[in-house]
Enzyme design. Sequence first.
Site, short mmCIF file in Angstrom:
data_model
loop_
_atom_site.label_atom_id
_atom_site.label_comp_id
_atom_site.label_asym_id
_atom_site.label_seq_id
_atom_site.Cartn_x
_atom_site.Cartn_y
_atom_site.Cartn_z
N CYS A 282 3.17 12.17 24.61
CA CYS A 282 3.98 12.29 25.82
C CYS A 282 5.28 11.53 25.60
CB CYS A 282 3.23 11.71 27.02
SG CYS A 282 4.20 11.66 28.55
N CYS A 364 2.35 10.84 9.04
CA CYS A 364 2.23 10.90 10.50
C CYS A 364 3.44 10.31 11.22
CB CYS A 364 0.96 10.18 10.95
SG CYS A 364 1.01 8.38 10.74
N CYS A 374 -1.14 -7.62 0.63
CA CYS A 374 -0.49 -6.98 -0.52
C CYS A 374 0.34 -5.78 -0.08
CB CYS A 374 -1.54 -6.54 -1.54
SG CYS A 374 -2.61 -5.20 -0.96
N CYS A 389 8.22 0.92 -2.34
CA CYS A 389 9.02 2.12 -2.65
C CYS A 389 8.56 3.37 -1.90
CB CYS A 389 8.99 2.40 -4.15
SG CYS A 389 7.37 2.91 -4.77
#
Length: 446
Positions: A282, A364, A374, A389
Amino acid sequence: MSEDHRRVAGGKFSRPYGEGSSSTSSSNSKDNPEVFKVYFKGLVSDERVKGPNSLNITMKMAGIGVAIFNSKDDIIFEMKKPLDLIKGDRMSTQSVEGHALIEALKAAIDLELNRIVFFCDHHSLYQYLSGRWRPKQQKIVNFLEQVDFLRKSFTYSEAALIAARKDVKIVFNLAREAINFHRRKVVSGQGKLENCVICLEDKSIDQFVSAEGCTHRFCYSCVKQHVEVKLLNGVLPKCPHEGCGSELRIESCEKFLTPKFTEMMRRRLKEESIPVTDKVYCPYPKCSTLMSKAELERLRISVIGFGARTCYKCHGIFCVKCRVPWHENMNCAEYKRRNPTSIVEESKLKNLAARNEWRQCIKCKHMIELVAGCYHMTCRCGYEFCYTCGAEWKNKKATCSCIYWNEENIIDIGEDEDADDFEDEDVHDDDDDVVREAVAHFFRRW
């Protein structure tokens, strides 16, 4: 008090005087000016019980007591109830006191009392209830909101501070009896103990949970911490056992999770069930509800426009193509031409993300911030990549030559959480949360 409520509570409630009689109905009339006195007490105690191999162990137990008197100082209701300390040793006396107050107010509502004074012997709790202290911790804010909600059921309610311990002797004894009952239950064998392989503590077998599809069992306290950490990191929690992928059912987790984390787990389950390409959020910032394209087909508003959809939660109308609130009397191309502001906002947000070294998942589009650990990142959608990267990780292996970690990020220096809920407040800056939520909302839409 309803019979349904009594059946759920078992023997933890005693039948109040005169219940079901005509005199009781009269005393509970909305026109009755009588003021009832409500007392409550929460206790936490370290109890010595016999564990496995006949060894004495210390278990933390808690109980609450509630007593309600009429204006003639006749007791009309009492309750003693042991509590399951699913939070382990972190459960404080103040938390149990708050739990006792909630139970006391609910009991008064069930008795249909209209005018009450509830007595408290905990100074800090009273300061919050009377409004003299302003809460800073969110959990205290939530607690006070729940109290205020329950107090709306009365035509009159007032908090009073008790100076002498003798004034709460009856509820103190009830809470102590509740703890003794729990202790006898464990000692007699009705509450057999089991050893948790994570914390290595012996706990009652009814304080264990297992995932669906496996036989691994862990105590509520350890699973609770495991689930909360996973949810806060945007990952749907699985069985804590190494290598086990069995799912934890939300019905089982509801026993020890707070409503906030329960709702978070429901959202994670829904996110997991919807393919990335079918997710639609929404566009209204105060809502941001996740929906699927299939759901939106049922929410189509053809009389308004071809791309018009309605959010099923906030009922706001938006354009499913532009992912913005509905642009009335203009098509999508015209809207984008007239509203170039979104491009400027996007540029500002991307600059903000760049300054803070946030990364965006290419699968996503969710924004991710590395707080500690890490550079191997696992997004909530399951996509794994290098934080430096952005290269994808495959089969738990890097496809780039970047370093795996920075020593400053591995050591997370933070203060221990204070177990006292009412004495000390954590200072929390809401500005950072507002900024993060704005960024998350913007990128979620796309």
